[in-house]
Structure formats: structure tokens, C-alpha cells
Design a protein around this motif. Structure first.
Motif, mmCIF file in Angstrom:
data_model
loop_
_atom_site.group_PDB
_atom_site.id
_atom_site.type_symbol
_atom_site.label_atom_id
_atom_site.label_comp_id
_atom_site.label_asym_id
_atom_site.label_seq_id
_atom_site.Cartn_x
_atom_site.Cartn_y
_atom_site.Cartn_z
ATOM 1 N N LEU A 181 32.657 36.509 29.971
ATOM 2 C CA LEU A 181 33.457 37.565 30.595
ATOM 3 C C LEU A 181 32.841 38.045 31.915
ATOM 4 O O LEU A 181 33.539 38.102 32.937
ATOM 5 N N ILE B 32 34.141 37.679 36.139
ATOM 6 C CA ILE B 32 34.240 38.761 37.128
ATOM 7 C C ILE B 32 33.317 38.509 38.324
ATOM 8 O O ILE B 32 33.628 38.866 39.456
ATOM 9 N N LEU C 116 32.682 47.776 31.984
ATOM 10 C CA LEU C 116 33.375 46.609 32.525
ATOM 11 C C LEU C 116 34.889 46.750 32.337
ATOM 12 O O LEU C 116 35.672 46.586 33.273
ATOM 13 N N PHE C 117 35.282 47.101 31.106
ATOM 14 C CA PHE C 117 36.719 47.239 30.843
ATOM 15 C C PHE C 117 37.302 48.466 31.549
ATOM 16 O O PHE C 117 38.444 48.451 31.986
ATOM 17 N N MET D 187 33.071 47.282 37.466
ATOM 18 C CA MET D 187 33.294 46.065 36.709
ATOM 19 C C MET D 187 32.209 45.030 37.022
ATOM 20 O O MET D 187 31.579 44.450 36.141
ATOM 21 N N LEU E 207 37.979 47.517 34.957
ATOM 22 C CA LEU E 207 39.130 46.624 34.981
ATOM 23 C C LEU E 207 40.423 47.435 34.934
ATOM 24 O O LEU E 207 41.373 47.170 35.671
ATOM 25 N N LEU F 27 40.960 37.564 41.091
ATOM 26 C CA LEU F 27 40.388 37.768 39.758
ATOM 27 C C LEU F 27 41.188 37.048 38.677
ATOM 28 O O LEU F 27 40.648 36.418 37.795
ATOM 29 N N ARG F 28 42.531 37.143 38.758
ATOM 30 C CA ARG F 28 43.365 36.604 37.690
ATOM 31 C C ARG F 28 43.822 35.167 37.954
ATOM 32 O O ARG F 28 44.653 34.647 37.217
ATOM 33 N N VAL G 224 41.610 38.820 28.554
ATOM 34 C CA VAL G 224 41.280 40.247 28.717
ATOM 35 C C VAL G 224 41.258 40.672 30.179
ATOM 36 O O VAL G 224 41.397 41.852 30.481
ATOM 37 N N ILE G 225 41.078 39.721 31.110
ATOM 38 C CA ILE G 225 41.205 40.107 32.516
ATOM 39 C C ILE G 225 42.616 39.818 33.021
ATOM 40 O O ILE G 225 42.928 40.033 34.188
#
Lengths: 232, 277, 213
Positions: free
Chosen positions: C63, C67, A176-177, A188, A180, C77-78, C157-158
Motif C-alpha cells: 500500500l 502511494i 495514510l487513509f 498520505m 487519502l 495515483l489511481r 483501497v486507493i
């Protein structure tokens, strides 16, 4: 929906499943790590919670711990321990244990506490030792609520173990990371779907176990007790 | 024989549940402690099997101070019947009855077999053995409670409001069955109740308690009803009320007993000692 | 402390971002969950699907949900919308059950009395059921408040800015003070919003002197 199809394609590509760091290995890693944390939380939390519920001493400790743990941001805990303990599994293990302990403790405590006073009194009156009372009466009757606590803990751990990949090389959070970082949405999203699926499977598994426990604790009116849930 | 020797129970904070109480319960007799809530009657009962320890004084069973006995072993040697049975909700009827023998080390198979016999003895169909307590009526649960208390064949039975949770008709039925059972078994039974009629129906000797477990009067039911010691006892047993003041009316040569409101309660049979007039 | 004094303006900004991401999902989930909870409490047919559905929703980790949501909704996404949508879903997952329990706790005879005294269904809901369901509803809302404030940090984290950014920045640059500041402030925000809920509950339900957690 293209994104979802891409993600499914990534998930179904057998090349992504094999070897070290493949999806298969990551799933096992994720589950194994989560199981170890939950087992540790149970080893500490169940005896402690049962002791508190049985003796009635230390109730306020449970309340402070459970409400405190809810407010504590997981990511903060993970990163601060990550800085303190360095790269490796120690930091996420400890952070996850801190998260898993309160619901297990609260479930064990609340379960034992919920056993009717008359039943406990009657068991003593007919000559059960304290240990027989705990094992033969309180634990089986507490089981549905106790398992509810373990279930909350397990879900939280599986969920947070994804986040643990931020500070350590472990589990399904890793792809996942990676996705990203490298802007690969298929990777992801594929990993995300997989974690979500894993969590749902574990949740359903616990529901089954819990209703079985409820059938034993309340054989005449299962499975309504299975719905008990300790929110974490 | 159970003997209370000047027992006193004072809780931290100064509440005195039992101010000072002495009583002998002779072997094979049924003694009832009657009083309203707060009279300390349940505290007294629980002193016998060490669920409650007296602050001072002693409880002796056959001249042995219970404090010298292991509480768990003591409790297993005494049958205890609670309101609503106090059964374990997660165990079947047969397993509930077999609890104490199994705890004491008997095999589960044997204990269950004995349990079936006990169920019959207390008037339950052995077919109910595999049901769970919540699947039984209140009266049935109460019978299971009695069967469980008898399972280890104790000399002493303690009963705490044994039939308080069932309706009046079932209560009378259970009382009659207990009388029959006692005629056969001859246990030493100490029971507490707030229901004076239950005490009169079951006990050889009744002890009426005031607050703090002070004895207001003790005697056979007949003695107490015939001569209440004071106003407290009179009010407690309902002496002087319509229900307790019976008279005889003659009707076609039959003598009908009526209460203070002229409501009939029964027919007087000719008695050998008295002789027909 | 020196770190904090040098970065105070950044921290203030992140605190504001954090509040903007936490408060809307709390309010939205309350508005959505009350009618759904009433529906679940009042109808056998709706109860099981609603409670099972929200229960499963709650099982999905945060998390991955951050996504998955853009893939379904098309949000960036952000973007704050992604976080707000995800946290509203979580809030509903907790609150629908809480609201269902709350409405189920209203005694049936009180409901009948309201009907008998001529309340319409609408009036009965607003003037009888909702106030009486209040205390139980409030205690679930408090759980939602605290967990939402904590979950907002995961968005960092995203790359969505919040107090969680103090964790990710602090971790990458090895500044413990940054992470500690983030933890303390997140807990403070949770405690303050929780206290506001309790006060609002006291004002709205003066007949309940104490509100249990």
C-alpha cells in the motif's frame, strides 16, 4: 519532488507527533499490534512446525497451508472478518494471524526437516531423549531457517497492519487513509514513507538476528545460512 | 557379553532384513559383522541399543534382555561410533565428546576436563578442543567420534562402518590406533563393515553375512582366509586373487613375499617356531 | 447467489480489470529479472548489491509503495501504471533472486562443455543455461504469479478497480456475498494463471516430466 518535500515536512512537524493519534503513538500501536500477532503466530506455529518436522507426520498440511495462504487476498480476508466481527481489533488480529501462521509453520517445519538425518540418528544412538534431541540439536540447527519464517511473517504482518486501518482504527495506516480521504497527499505520503522505513528497519533487524543464529548453527561458515528465506 | 538369540526383523510390507540370527559376542573381544549392503548387518548392530526392535527373538547383554531396559539409559551405557563420526555440527569438539556425560548429569566443566584427556587418548591435540567438527579433517572427526563413544566409559562399543569415510592411509592409521586402544581398554566391541580387510585388521572373530543376515561363515580371520566355507565367502574375502596368493622368492639369502602378480609385499623374518632352514 | 446474478456484468468487468493489472507485471518482471539474475549468478561483484537491493525492495509494504510511486514517477495515483509499476518491482524482488538461484543451479561442467563444443556466450545462454535454469526459474515465477494476483486487490483501497473493489464495496455496503465472490475469484485467477505456467513449463521443458512447486 515537491510532494516528497511536503511529506517530509509533515513527518518533521512536531505537532503531528504528539498526543493520541499522533505519529509517535501510531508507531507504537503499529509495532505493538504487529508484535502481538507475530507472537501469537509463533506460539502456535513453532511448536506445530517442530512437531511436524520432528515426526515427519503432517507434511502435506504445511504445503497446502503455505500455498493456500499465498493465494488468499489479504484485503478480502480483512474485510470479510471486519463485517463478521465488527469494528475493533479482533478482525485484523485474526486476519493477520491467518497470514502469519503459514510462514512460521513452514519455517519451523523446514528448519527441523533440514537437519541431517545422520545427526539426528547419532544423537538418538548416544542416548538423547526425544526432548533433548529437539531442544539441543534440532532447534539450534533449525534456527536460521526457522527465523527466516518468522521474518517473513513479521514483514507480512507489518505490511498488512497498514491495510488493517481500513477496517479498524489502528496503526500507521490511519494517517495514510485519512490523507487519502481528505486528499492530503503530504500526510498520505509521509505515513507511507514511515511504514516503508519501519519495514526496512525490521527487515534489517531480522537479518542481524538471523546471521547470529546461523553463526551458532554453523559456527564454521557463517553467515551464508542467514540468507535462507521462506517466501510467503 | 552380547547375545543375539534367534532375532528376526521384518518390516511392514514384508521386507525381511534379518531372517533369523544367533551369535554370542564374548566380553572383551572384538567381533566384526561383514557383508555387503542389504546383508542386515547395521540392523543387527542397532538391535543392541534398541535403535531397532527385533520382530521376534531377543538381544541380551550379560543375560539381561535389552527390552527390559530403558532405551535412553541403555544407549548412554553403550558407546556408539558412526561413519563420519555423527558429530553435532553446532557444538565444539570438547562439547561433542562431553555430550553423554553431560546428558547423564555430570557438570559441564568436569565433563569438558575429561574430554581433553580423551582427546589425547585417541591421538588428538587437545588444542583442537574448541574447534567445530567441520573445521577438522575426516580422520580427526572420526577420532572425536571414538572419544565421544568412550566418554561415559562404557563396557560395550558399537561401531557402524567406523572408518568408512576416510582415505585408505588414514584408515589404516586409525585401525592401528584402535587396536592399541583396545589392548589397553579391553572393551567388548561389535562392529559392522563392508570392508573385509578392516574386519581382518581389527577383529578377533569375523562373521561373514549373506543377504538377510544369514551367517555364511564365522571364525578368526586366519581360519576364514585359510579355509573359506564356500564360494560366496571365498569371493567375498578375495581368496584366490593375486592379492591373497602369496609366494616366497629368495634373493641374496633374504626371503621376499610376493603376490600372485609377482609384486613384492614384504620380507619374511625368521620365526622362532619355524627356525631357519 | 442472487447478488452475484444481479451484479454479473460488474463482476466480469472487474475480472477483466484484474487480469489487465496482473498479467503485465508478471511478464515485465520475468523479462527484467532473467538478465539481472544471470548477472547476479555470474558475477560476484553484482551478486550482493542486486540481491540485497531486491530483498529490501520486497520488504516495502504494497500500500505505501502504491502511494510512493506516483510521487516519484508522476503517474496519477489511481492509474493502472502505478499498480503495474509497483507489482513489477515486487515481481523483480522475488524473481531476481529466483533467477540467480536458477542460473547458479546450472552445473559448471555443462557450461564448460557448451563452451568447449563451440557455443558462443550468447548461444550458450539461450541454448544451454536458460533451458537448464528453467525448472528453478519456473518455480519462482509461480510464486510471483500467485502473489501478484493477490496484491492487485490492495489497489482497490486507493480506488484502482480490480476484484479488490468487491472487497471495498462489499465492506462499505455490508454485502458479504460481494467479498466472498471477490475472494473466490481472486483465488481462481491465481490458480488458473499458475496452471498456465505449469503447462507452459511442460511444453517448453519436455525433458522434465514433473515440475516441483
Amino acid at each position: 519532488m515537491n510532494l516528497v518535500l511536503d511529506a517530509l515536512a509533515w513527518l518533521l512537524d512536531s505537532a503531528n507527533w504528539d498526543g493520541r493519534g499522533g505519529i509517535g503513538a501510531r508507531i507504537l500501536e503499529h509495532l505493538g499490534f504487529s508484535a502481538a500477532v507475530v507472537a501469537a503466530a509463533c506460539a502456535i506455529g513453532i511448536p506445530a512446525g517442530v512437531a511436524i518436522g520432528h515426526s515427519g507426520r503432517g507434511r502435506s498440511l504445511v504445503i497446502v497451508l503455505t500455498s493456500g495462504a499465498r493465494a488468499l487476498p489479504t484485503l478480502g480476508l480483512l474485510t470479510i472478518l471486519g463485517l463478521a466481527l465488527g469494528i475493533g481489533l479482533d478482525a485484523p488480529f485474526l486476519a493477520l494471524l491467518v497470514l502469519a501462521l503459514p510462514p512460521v509453520l513452514a519455517g519451523a517445519y523446514a528448519g527441523v526437516e533440514s537437519v541431517a538425518r545422520e545427526t539426528v540418528g547419532a544423537s538418538r544412538a548416544i542416548g538423547m531423549t526425544e526432548w533433548q534431541l529437539v531442544r539441543g540439536v534440532e532447534l539450534p540447527l533449525a534456527a536460521p531457517v526457522l527465523l527466516g519464517g518468522v521474518r517473513s511473517a513479521a514483514l507480512q504482518v507489518i505490511s498488512t497492519a497498514t491495510l488493517a486501518a481500513y477496517v479498524a482504527d489502528t496503526g500507521l495506516g490511519r494517517p495514510l487513509f485519512e490523507g487519502l480521504k481528505t486528499q492530503r497527499y503530504d500526510m498520505m505520503l509521509g505515513a507511507s514513507l514511515l511504514v516503508a522505513l519501519l519495514a526496512l528497519v525490521v527487515e534489517l533487524g531480522f537479518q542481524l538476528v538471523q546471521s547470529a543464529a546461523a553463526r551458532r548453527a554453523e559456527p564454521h561458515r557463517a553467515p551464508s545460512g542467514a540468507r535462507e528465506r521462506i517466501s510467503a | 557379553m552380547i547375545e543375539f538369540d534367534a532375532v528376526r526383523k521384518e518390516y511392514p510390507g514384508g521386507t525381511v532384513a534379518v531372517a533369523g540370527f544367533s551369535l554370542r559376542v564374548p566380553s572383551h573381544s572384538v567381533v566384526a559383522l561383514v557383508g555387503s549392503s542389504g546383508s542386515g548387518k547395521t540392523t543387527l548392530l542397532r538391535m543392541v541399543n534398541r535403535m531397532v526392535e527385533p520382530t521376534s527373538g531377543a538381544v541380551r547383554i550379560d543375560d539381561v534382555d535389552v527390552r527390559s531396559l530403558d532405551p535412553v539409559g541403555l544407549r548412554r551405557s553403550i558407546g556408539y561410533v558412526l561413519q563420519a563420526g555423527g558429530l553435532l555440527p553446532h557444538r565444539t569438539v570438547a562439547d561433542n565428546v562431553a555430550t553423554v556425560p553431560v546428558l547423564a548429569g555430570r557438570s559441564r566443566r568436569e565433563a569438558r576436563a575429561d574430554a581433553l584427556g580423551l582427546l589425547e587418548r585417541v591421538g588428538l591435540d587437545p588444542a583442537l578442543a574448541d574447534r567445530y567438527p567441520a573445521q577438522l579433517s575426516g580422520g580427526q572427526q572420526q577420532r572425536v567420534g571414538v572419544a565421544r563413544a568412550l566418554a561415559a566409559d562404557p563396557d560395550i562399543l558399537l561401531m557402524d562402518e567406523p572408518f568408512g569415510a576416510v582415505d585408505p592411509i588414514v584408515r589404516e592409521q586409525l585401525q592401528a590406533e584402535l587396536r592399541a586402544l583396545q589392548a589397553e581398554l579391553g572393551k567388548t566391541i561389535l562392529f559392522v563393515t563392508h570392508d573385509v580387510d578392516e574386519a581382518f585388521a581389527l577383529a578377533d572373530e569375523v562373521v561373514v553375512l549373506r543377504a538377510g543376515a544369514e551367517i555364511a561363515q564365522r571364525g578368526t580371520p586366519t581360519e576364514i582366509l585359510a579355509a573359506p566355507a564356500d564360494d560366496f565367502v571365498a569371493a567375498f574375502v578375495g581368496a584366490g586373487t593375486a592379492r591373497r596368493t602369496l609366494r616366497i622368492r629368495e634373493l641374496d639369502g633374504r626371503r621376499v613375499v610376493v603376490d600372485g602378480d609377482d609384486r613384492p609385499t614384504g620380507v619374511l623374518e625368521a620365526d622362532a617356531r619355524e627356525g631357519a632352514p | 447467489m442472487t447478488w452475484l446474478s444481479q451484479n454479473l456484468h460488474i463482476v466480469w468487468g472487474l475480472l477483466a480489470d484484474h487480469l489487465l493489472l496482473s498479467v503485465p507485471p508478471i511478464l515485465l518482471s520475468l523479462v527484467i529479472s532473467v538478465p539481472l539474475g544471470r548477472l547476479a549468478a555470474g558475477s560476484r561483484r553484482w551478486r550482493t548489491p542486486l540481491l540485497t537491493g531486491t530483498g529490501l525492495l520486497y520488504a516495502i509494504p504494497s500500500l505505501p509503495l502504491f502511494i510512493i510511486i506516483p510521487a516519484i514517477t508522476g503517474f496519477a495515483l489511481r492509474s493502472p501504471a502505478t499498480i503495474i509499476t509497483a507489482l513489477t518491482l515486487y515481481g523483480c524482488a522475488l524473481l531476481v533472486r529466483g533467477a540467480a538461484d536458477a542460473f547458479a543451479s546450472v552445473p559448471e561442467d555443462v557450461r564448460l562443455a557448451a563452451e568447449a563444443t563451440g557455443h558462443s556466450r550468447w548461444a550458450s545462454f539461450w541454448r544451454v543455461e536458460l533451458p537448464l535454469a528453467g525448472p528453478v526459474l519456473l518455480s519462482s515465477l509461480r510464486v510471483v504469479v500467485v502473489s501478484t494476483v493477490s496484491l492487485v486487490t490492495v489497489g482497490a483501497v486507493i480506488g484502482t478497480a480490480s476484484l479488490g473493489t468487491l472487497f471495498t464495496d462489499g465492506f462499505q455496503r455490508g454485502i458479504e456475498a460481494s467479498i466472498l465472490t471477490g475472494i473466490v475469484l481472486t483465488v481462481v485467477v491465481a490458480v488458473v494463471l499458475d496452471a498456465l505456467c505449469v503447462l507452459a513449463g511442460r511444453a517448453a521443458m519436455p525433458w522434465r516430466r514433473t515440475v516441483s512447486a
